[in-house]
Design a protein around this motif. Structure first.
Motif, PDB file in Angstrom:
ATOM      1  N   CYS A   1       0.868  -1.178   0.000  1.00 13.32           N
ATOM      2  CA  CYS A   1       0.000   0.000   0.000  1.00 13.32           C
ATOM      3  C   CYS A   1       0.902   1.224   0.000  1.00 13.32           C
ATOM      4  N   GLU A   2       0.805   2.034  -1.049  1.00 12.96           N
ATOM      5  CA  GLU A   2       1.635   3.232  -1.178  1.00 12.96           C
ATOM      6  C   GLU A   2       1.036   4.375  -0.351  1.00 12.96           C
ATOM      7  N   ILE A   3       1.653   4.667   0.776  1.00 12.11           N
ATOM      8  CA  ILE A   3       1.170   5.720   1.674  1.00 12.11           C
ATOM      9  C   ILE A   3       1.615   7.091   1.152  1.00 12.11           C
TER      10      ILE A   3
ATOM     11  N   LEU B   1       4.585  11.785  -5.348  1.00 14.85           N
ATOM     12  CA  LEU B   1       4.458  12.961  -4.485  1.00 14.85           C
ATOM     13  C   LEU B   1       5.814  13.568  -4.140  1.00 14.85           C
ATOM     14  N   ASN B   2       6.830  12.716  -4.021  1.00 12.78           N
ATOM     15  CA  ASN B   2       8.156  13.189  -3.632  1.00 12.78           C
ATOM     16  C   ASN B   2       9.198  12.181  -4.110  1.00 12.78           C
ATOM     17  N   PRO B   3       9.957  12.496  -5.144  1.00 16.36           N
ATOM     18  CA  PRO B   3      10.940  11.546  -5.665  1.00 16.36           C
ATOM     19  C   PRO B   3      12.110  11.285  -4.710  1.00 16.36           C
ATOM     20  N   GLU B   4      12.222  12.095  -3.655  1.00 16.91           N
ATOM     21  CA  GLU B   4      13.319  11.920  -2.696  1.00 16.91           C
ATOM     22  C   GLU B   4      13.014  10.909  -1.607  1.00 16.91           C
TER      23      GLU B   4
ATOM     24  N   GLU C   1      14.656   6.056   0.513  1.00 17.21           N
ATOM     25  CA  GLU C   1      15.289   7.322   0.131  1.00 17.21           C
ATOM     26  C   GLU C   1      16.401   7.036  -0.866  1.00 17.21           C
ATOM     27  N   PRO C   2      16.346   7.472  -2.117  1.00 15.31           N
ATOM     28  CA  PRO C   2      15.220   8.167  -2.740  1.00 15.31           C
ATOM     29  C   PRO C   2      14.004   7.245  -2.839  1.00 15.31           C
TER      30      PRO C   2
END
Length: 131
Positions: free
Chosen positions: A32-34, A39-42, A111-112
């Motif tokens: 499940c992608e929270i 939303l943020n590539p980092e 991260e990333p």
């Protein structure tokens, strides 16, 4: 693993989030992608429910696993550890490891941000000294 039960529980806990079943015919992981990479590539955060063992490494990402429910067996560098709820382990990029659980819920912070291309599976039977 009762995939339908896990799917429904993830939908209830994380409404509107994308849920991925790794192999609909023989599922060993439901994700499940929270906080997805879009939303943020980092940095990304997901909840993975493991049922079986998954040998893999991450080519770019440094990953932290935090056990939310159940017991996670994690093998890296030739050593096996068993983590219970609230315990964490950090994995460097390109660090071969095996994660094993029985309907084990794990918060995964990358991260990333995690991508499918960065998650490299290792075929069963492959001899790798560091696992």
């Amino acid at each position: 693993m009762n995939v339908q039960k896990v799917f429904e529980e993830l939908k209830r806990k994380y409404p509107g989030k994308n849920i991925i079943i790794n192999d609909p015919d023989n599922p060993t992981e439901v994700i499940c992608e929270i906080e997805p990479a879009s939303l943020n590539p980092e940095r990304s955060v997901s909840v993975a429910v493991l049922d079986g063992k998954i040998k893999h490494f991450h080519g770019l990402s440094k990953v932290t696993y935090e056990v939310l429910k159940g017991i996670l067996e994690i093998t890296k560098g030739g050593k096996t550890n068993f983590l219970s709820e609230g315990q964490k382990v950090m994995l460097e990029s390109e660090e071969y490891h095996m994660a094993k659980g029985k309907e084990t819920w794990v918060k995964v912070t990358s991260e990333p941000a995690w991508t499918g291309e960065d998650h490299v599976m290792i075929e069963e039977g492959t001899k790798i000294d560091s696992i």
